[in-house]
Design a protein around this motif. Structure first.
Motif, PDB file in Angstrom:
ATOM      1  N   ARG A 271     -42.877  30.646   6.187  1.00 18.32           N
ATOM      2  CA  ARG A 271     -42.564  30.887   4.783  1.00 18.32           C
ATOM      3  C   ARG A 271     -41.065  31.122   4.603  1.00 18.32           C
ATOM      4  O   ARG A 271     -40.353  31.503   5.539  1.00 18.32           O
ATOM      5  CB  ARG A 271     -43.344  32.107   4.281  1.00 18.32           C
ATOM      6  N   LEU A 272     -40.573  30.906   3.386  1.00 24.90           N
ATOM      7  CA  LEU A 272     -39.201  31.217   3.030  1.00 24.90           C
ATOM      8  C   LEU A 272     -39.038  32.731   2.925  1.00 24.90           C
ATOM      9  O   LEU A 272     -39.912  33.409   2.388  1.00 24.90           O
ATOM     10  CB  LEU A 272     -38.843  30.583   1.686  1.00 24.90           C
ATOM     11  N   THR A 328     -41.038  23.657 -11.034  1.00 27.07           N
ATOM     12  CA  THR A 328     -41.369  24.721 -10.078  1.00 27.07           C
ATOM     13  C   THR A 328     -40.637  26.004 -10.427  1.00 27.07           C
ATOM     14  O   THR A 328     -41.200  27.104 -10.385  1.00 27.07           O
ATOM     15  CB  THR A 328     -41.005  24.283  -8.641  1.00 27.07           C
ATOM     16  N   TRP A 332     -42.086  29.961 -11.690  1.00 26.21           N
ATOM     17  CA  TRP A 332     -41.736  31.276 -11.171  1.00 26.21           C
ATOM     18  C   TRP A 332     -41.213  32.204 -12.269  1.00 26.21           C
ATOM     19  O   TRP A 332     -41.254  33.433 -12.130  1.00 26.21           O
ATOM     20  CB  TRP A 332     -40.686  31.154 -10.067  1.00 26.21           C
ATOM     21  N   ARG A 384     -36.616  29.562  -5.184  1.00 26.89           N
ATOM     22  CA  ARG A 384     -37.783  29.459  -6.057  1.00 26.89           C
ATOM     23  C   ARG A 384     -38.146  27.995  -6.317  1.00 26.89           C
ATOM     24  O   ARG A 384     -39.315  27.669  -6.496  1.00 26.89           O
ATOM     25  CB  ARG A 384     -37.515  30.202  -7.365  1.00 26.89           C
ATOM     26  N   ALA A 387     -40.220  26.766  -3.328  1.00 28.47           N
ATOM     27  CA  ALA A 387     -41.551  27.354  -3.182  1.00 28.47           C
ATOM     28  C   ALA A 387     -42.504  26.773  -4.221  1.00 28.47           C
ATOM     29  O   ALA A 387     -42.700  27.345  -5.297  1.00 28.47           O
ATOM     30  CB  ALA A 387     -41.465  28.870  -3.301  1.00 28.47           C
ATOM     31  N   ASP A 390     -47.191  29.813  -4.352  1.00 26.20           N
ATOM     32  CA  ASP A 390     -46.855  31.232  -4.266  1.00 26.20           C
ATOM     33  C   ASP A 390     -46.690  31.691  -2.823  1.00 26.20           C
ATOM     34  O   ASP A 390     -45.815  32.498  -2.507  1.00 26.20           O
ATOM     35  CB  ASP A 390     -47.944  32.072  -4.946  1.00 26.20           C
ATOM     36  N   GLU A 391     -47.542  31.179  -1.943  1.00 22.47           N
ATOM     37  CA  GLU A 391     -47.521  31.626  -0.553  1.00 22.47           C
ATOM     38  C   GLU A 391     -46.334  31.060   0.237  1.00 22.47           C
ATOM     39  O   GLU A 391     -46.116  31.422   1.389  1.00 22.47           O
ATOM     40  CB  GLU A 391     -48.821  31.258   0.156  1.00 22.47           C
ATOM     41  N   ASP A 392     -45.553  30.175  -0.385  1.00 24.57           N
ATOM     42  CA  ASP A 392     -44.397  29.608   0.318  1.00 24.57           C
ATOM     43  C   ASP A 392     -43.221  30.580   0.391  1.00 24.57           C
ATOM     44  O   ASP A 392     -42.347  30.439   1.246  1.00 24.57           O
ATOM     45  CB  ASP A 392     -43.915  28.321  -0.381  1.00 24.57           C
ATOM     46  N   LEU A 393     -43.173  31.572  -0.510  1.00 26.27           N
ATOM     47  CA  LEU A 393     -42.019  32.461  -0.602  1.00 26.27           C
ATOM     48  C   LEU A 393     -42.421  33.884  -0.244  1.00 26.27           C
ATOM     49  O   LEU A 393     -43.400  34.422  -0.761  1.00 26.27           O
ATOM     50  CB  LEU A 393     -41.442  32.419  -2.025  1.00 26.27           C
TER      51      LEU A 393
END
Length: 439
Positions: A271-272, A328, A332, A384, A387, A390-393
């Motif tokens: 993840r980021l 995207t 966010w 942001r 990502a 949501d789970e990417d960040l």
């Protein structure tokens, strides 16, 4: 047997045995670990010396080439100005002659045709001079200065047994590269990062070039165009990532921040990573004129929103983004299409699967004309945009302040990053080396 009655006398036999035992002793001495280590160190020093000589030779060759190019440029420029001066002198002389002829024709009451011809010649000469004055003259371009790589220097001889094992091999096993950015040329502190050098498969220190500083072996340096100002350090980090793409992830922090190597092992490397979700300041892309007006008032000037590197730069960069990038980011922001987040970019982590898009977006925000976007606006925006889910960040545990030093009171071992630490303060250095780094 070797010493049988039919072969050698007792004295001769004893001599042969002594020779064999001596040879075995010498052979054993050559195979001792200390001898092998000494030979290894000698070979390493010789290799470093040869590398240093090659680097000096390459630098001298580059300098000679640059001197030759400069001499050619100087000669071309001199010839250019000499020709321009000659052309203007000829035109000036011709115009004076034509005007004199006109005056003579009028004074002697010569024929109207002669006077008209003389007048035409004078006007032609004057137009020629005007044309020369209007021409946008461009001088020959000077040659580019050569870029030198800092040569390795001879390290003090030391026994390999004195080198301590890395604090952890976690980042080596996971193939995570480290990038430490210097937005100020305080490279005298770089030796403090020694334990980090052994902790990662590769670590690169980046910033503005300082020819007076020669980095020790193992401390690789990458030159940034925007090093000392620190307006867009994210673009320098992107260039390092583009140069070294074959890593599972890229861990970045500034020279006055600290990376929590213990707590980092508890976070998800797919993840980021970045600082907290709320940021330190909120901006609005729709209020560019208002922010620019504010920027003249010191009490209202915060986070560079009204500077040329703030909202004005963001709105230019926005035109170069893809629809997916914008959508995207709006997600966010809860659908808000103008809200901007200002947050710290002193540390972040980019997994390999986001590397290409991070480089692309960094170029958009750093290179969109006329100026680059301030890093503490660009990085929160880029992360942001990357990502898509949501789970990417991941907002990792960290602590940040603009005042004072971080020591044990605030920067605890369960944090992934802390900023900032004043390395000019001996007490801070003692805390960093005795508490933060050791096991």
């Amino acid at each position: 047997m070797l010493c049988s009655r039919n072969s050698l006398s007792a004295a001769a036999c004893a001599g042969v045995l002594l020779v064999i035992l001596a040879a075995a002793f010498v052979f054993q001495e050559e195979l001792k670990p200390e001898s092998l280590c000494a030979a290894h160190v000698d070979r390493r020093i010789l290799a470093l010396r040869e590398s240093h000589q090659r680097a000096i030779g390459a630098a001298n060759a580059k300098m000679a080439k640059a001197n030759k190019a400069y001499a050619e440029h100087l000669a071309a420029t001199t010839a250019f100005y000499e020709e321009v001066l000659a052309r203007m002198t000829r035109t000036y002389v011709e115009s004076l002659a034509a005007i004199s002829a006109l005056q003579a024709a009028i004074a002697t009451n010569s024929s109207l045709a002669g006077a008209t011809a003389a007048c035409s010649e004078a006007l032609s000469a004057i137009r020629t001079i005007q044309g020369l004055m209007k021409v946008n003259v461009s001088c020959p371009r000077p040659p580019a200065c050569p870029v030198f790589s800092a040569p390795q220097t001879l390290a003090p001889a030391f026994s390999p047994s004195e080198r301590k094992p890395p604090l952890t091999d976690y980042y080596i096993r996971n193939n995570v590269m480290a990038i430490v950015h210097f937005n100020s040329m305080r490279y005298q502190r770089i030796e403090l990062f020694g334990p980090y050098v052994d902790m990662f498969p590769k670590i690169v220190f980046c910033g503005e070039r300082d020819d007076s500083k020669v980095f020790p072996p193992g401390y690789e340096f990458f030159e940034c165009v925007d090093g000392s100002m620190g307006i867009a350090p994210y673009y320098c980090v992107a260039q390092v990532m583009e140069t070294y793409p074959n890593f599972t992830g890229h861990m970045h922090w500034h020279f006055d921040a600290v990376f929590g190597w213990r707590a980092g092992q508890t976070q998800n490397l797919s993840r980021l990573w970045m600082a907290g979700p709320d940021g330190f300041s909120i901006g609005d892309r729709a209020k560019e004129a208002e922010y620019v007006a504010w920027s003249t008032n010191a009490s209202l000037r915060f986070w560079a929103w009204g500077d040329t590197v703030g909202i004005p730069a963001v709105n230019v960069a926005w035109k170069y983004l893809t629809d997916a990038d914008r959508e995207t980011y709006y997600k966010w922001q809860g659908g808000n299409t103008t809200k901007m987040i200002g947050s710290i970019e002193d540390y972040f982590y980019v997994p390999g699967r986001f590397r290409t898009d991070f480089i692309r977006l960094s170029k958009v925000f750093a290179l969109a004309p006329p100026v680059e976007t301030f890093g503490e606006i660009a990085v929160p925006t880029i992360m942001r945009m990357l990502a898509r889910h949501d789970e990417d960040l991941l907002f990792v545990p960290e602590w940040h302040t603009f005042l004072g030093d971080y020591m044990s009171s605030n920067c605890t071992l369960d944090l992934v990053f802390c900023h900032y630490i004043n390395y000019r303060n001996p007490e801070s250095v003692n805390w960093f080396t005795k508490t933060w780094l050791p096991r």
